[in-house]
Enzyme design. Structure first.
Site, PDB file in Angstrom:
ATOM      1  N   SER A  97      -2.463   0.001   6.615  1.00 43.25           N
ATOM      2  CA  SER A  97      -2.008  -1.327   7.017  1.00 43.25           C
ATOM      3  C   SER A  97      -2.639  -2.339   6.069  1.00 43.25           C
ATOM      4  O   SER A  97      -3.796  -2.165   5.649  1.00 43.25           O
ATOM      5  CB  SER A  97      -2.466  -1.623   8.451  1.00 43.25           C
ATOM      6  N   HIS A 122       0.858  -1.192   0.000  1.00 46.77           N
ATOM      7  CA  HIS A 122       0.000   0.000   0.000  1.00 46.77           C
ATOM      8  C   HIS A 122       0.886   1.232   0.000  1.00 46.77           C
ATOM      9  O   HIS A 122       2.130   1.115  -0.056  1.00 46.77           O
ATOM     10  CB  HIS A 122      -0.956  -0.032   1.198  1.00 46.77           C
ATOM     11  N   HIS A 165       3.976   1.315   2.326  1.00 47.99           N
ATOM     12  CA  HIS A 165       5.147   0.611   1.804  1.00 47.99           C
ATOM     13  C   HIS A 165       5.834   1.449   0.719  1.00 47.99           C
ATOM     14  O   HIS A 165       7.068   1.547   0.673  1.00 47.99           O
ATOM     15  CB  HIS A 165       4.747  -0.717   1.163  1.00 47.99           C
TER      16      HIS A 165
HETATM   17  P1  AMP Z   1       4.772  -5.162   6.492  1.00 50.22           P
HETATM   18  O1  AMP Z   1       4.555  -5.556   5.059  1.00 50.22           O
HETATM   19  O2  AMP Z   1       3.520  -4.958   7.254  1.00 50.22           O
HETATM   20  O3  AMP Z   1       5.759  -6.060   7.187  1.00 50.22           O
HETATM   21  O4  AMP Z   1       5.453  -3.742   6.441  1.00 50.22           O
HETATM   22  C1  AMP Z   1       6.672  -3.550   5.757  1.00 50.22           C
HETATM   23  C2  AMP Z   1       7.251  -2.234   6.186  1.00 50.22           C
HETATM   24  O5  AMP Z   1       6.347  -1.188   5.849  1.00 50.22           O
HETATM   25  C3  AMP Z   1       7.470  -2.170   7.711  1.00 50.22           C
HETATM   26  O6  AMP Z   1       8.705  -1.525   7.975  1.00 50.22           O
HETATM   27  C4  AMP Z   1       6.299  -1.334   8.153  1.00 50.22           C
HETATM   28  O7  AMP Z   1       6.560  -0.611   9.340  1.00 50.22           O
HETATM   29  C5  AMP Z   1       6.122  -0.398   6.986  1.00 50.22           C
HETATM   30  N1  AMP Z   1       4.771   0.160   6.990  1.00 50.22           N
HETATM   31  C6  AMP Z   1       3.599  -0.513   7.089  1.00 50.22           C
HETATM   32  N2  AMP Z   1       2.560   0.344   7.120  1.00 50.22           N
HETATM   33  C7  AMP Z   1       3.083   1.587   7.048  1.00 50.22           C
HETATM   34  C8  AMP Z   1       2.516   2.905   7.054  1.00 50.22           C
HETATM   35  N3  AMP Z   1       1.198   3.114   7.132  1.00 50.22           N
HETATM   36  N4  AMP Z   1       3.367   3.955   6.992  1.00 50.22           N
HETATM   37  C9  AMP Z   1       4.708   3.758   6.910  1.00 50.22           C
HETATM   38  N5  AMP Z   1       5.283   2.548   6.897  1.00 50.22           N
HETATM   39  C10 AMP Z   1       4.494   1.476   6.977  1.00 50.22           C
END
Ligand code: AMP
Length: 254
Positions: free
Chosen positions: A159, A8, A11
């Site tokens: 998220s 999203h 990311h």
């Molecule tokens: P994930 O795919 O949930 O493991 O997230 C991958 C990376 O993207 C992690 O470092 C998360 O902290 C970051 N991330 C997820 N959601 C957000 C957001 N809304 N804003 C900034 N970074 C994010």
């Protein structure tokens, strides 16, 4: 830049930061089984590889690493990476084994990519604290870069799990960021009493019956010990577990 896919705009903000600061950007897409508890959403976690790859191509990423679970964890593997202290409370307490899974996979991803810098979202504040500790303690030589949380217009932190929310839950979920905003406003008006700031978070969350808080605390952003200026919230909205945070010493965005 490690991700679990279902990409999203949050990311993509990390990708943009990485793109702006480095010659070569590598993104991993791996839904890491060992960071999910037995009763968590590993099986139904959203996956959309075709779309993820298209977004990463459009963002001019140099390489995408998408290992299988068997490649990452061969049956004879016997090593896990455990960070103590900063993992004790909050997410660490609510999700036993979660940060061991995160620290192990991130160590392996760093070994695979040998990056100069790695990018993580402030959205997962305790994860940031764990990874910074890990990089320092194991002399990994990786600079940990932290990117601010990307939010929807009503404040909800982006998220992959927001996709689980039905329309009523989606609307109610904005209460989490509203609570953080109100606490930041109180802090800006001079409130420094952590008991009262914490009570404010709880009171705002209690106004929305669809939101069931698991914790709402004020912690130190580096150690995750109480007290501190980082307001952290975990709450269930229906069956979906959401987390968010904001450092009250900074104005809430938007
Ligand atoms: P994930 O795919 O949930 O493991 O997230 C991958 C990376 O993207 C992690 O470092 C998360 O902290 C970051 N991330 C997820 N959601 C957000 C957001 N809304 N804003 C900034 N970074 C994010």
């Amino acid at each position: 830049m490690p991700t679990m896919g279902a990409l999203h705009a949050g990311h993509m903000r990390l990708v943009e930061s990485a793109r702006g600061e480095n010659d070569v950007v590598v993104v991993s897409v791996f839904v890491n089984p060992i960071q999910f508890g037995p009763n968590e959403d590993f099986a139904r976690y959203p996956r959309d590889w075709e779309r993820d790859l298209k977004l990463l191509e459009e963002a001019n990423v140099d390489a995408v690493y998408r290992p299988s679970a068997e490649e990452m964890y061969p049956p004879d593997a016997r090593t896990r990476v455990r960070v103590s202290g900063v993992t004790d409370g909050l997410e660490g307490a609510a999700r036993p084994g979660h940060f061991e899974g995160v620290a192990t996979v991130v160590t392996k991803l760093f070994a695979a990519a040998a990056p100069d810098r790695a990018y993580f979202g402030q959205k997962d504040a305790q994860q940031v604290a764990v990874i910074k500790r890990l990089a320092r303690d194991l002399d990994l030589g990786v600079e940990i870069r932290v990117v601010p949380t990307v939010r929807e217009p009503d404040g909800l932190a982006l998220s992959s799990r927001n996709a689980y929310l039905n329309p009523a839950e989606r609307k109610a979920a904005a209460t989490i960021s509203s609570a953080l905003r109100e606490a930041a406003e109180a802090y800006a008006s001079g409130e420094r009493d952590t008991v009262r700031l914490r009570a404010r978070l709880a009171a705002r969350l209690a106004l929305e019956p669809l939101v069931q808080p698991e914790y709402a605390e004020l912690v130190d952003p580096a150690t995750f010990e109480k007290p501190g200026t980082l307001a952290v919230i975990a709450a269930r909205v229906g069956k979906t577990r959401l987390i968010d945070n904001h450092d009250l010493s900074e104005p809430f965005p938007g």
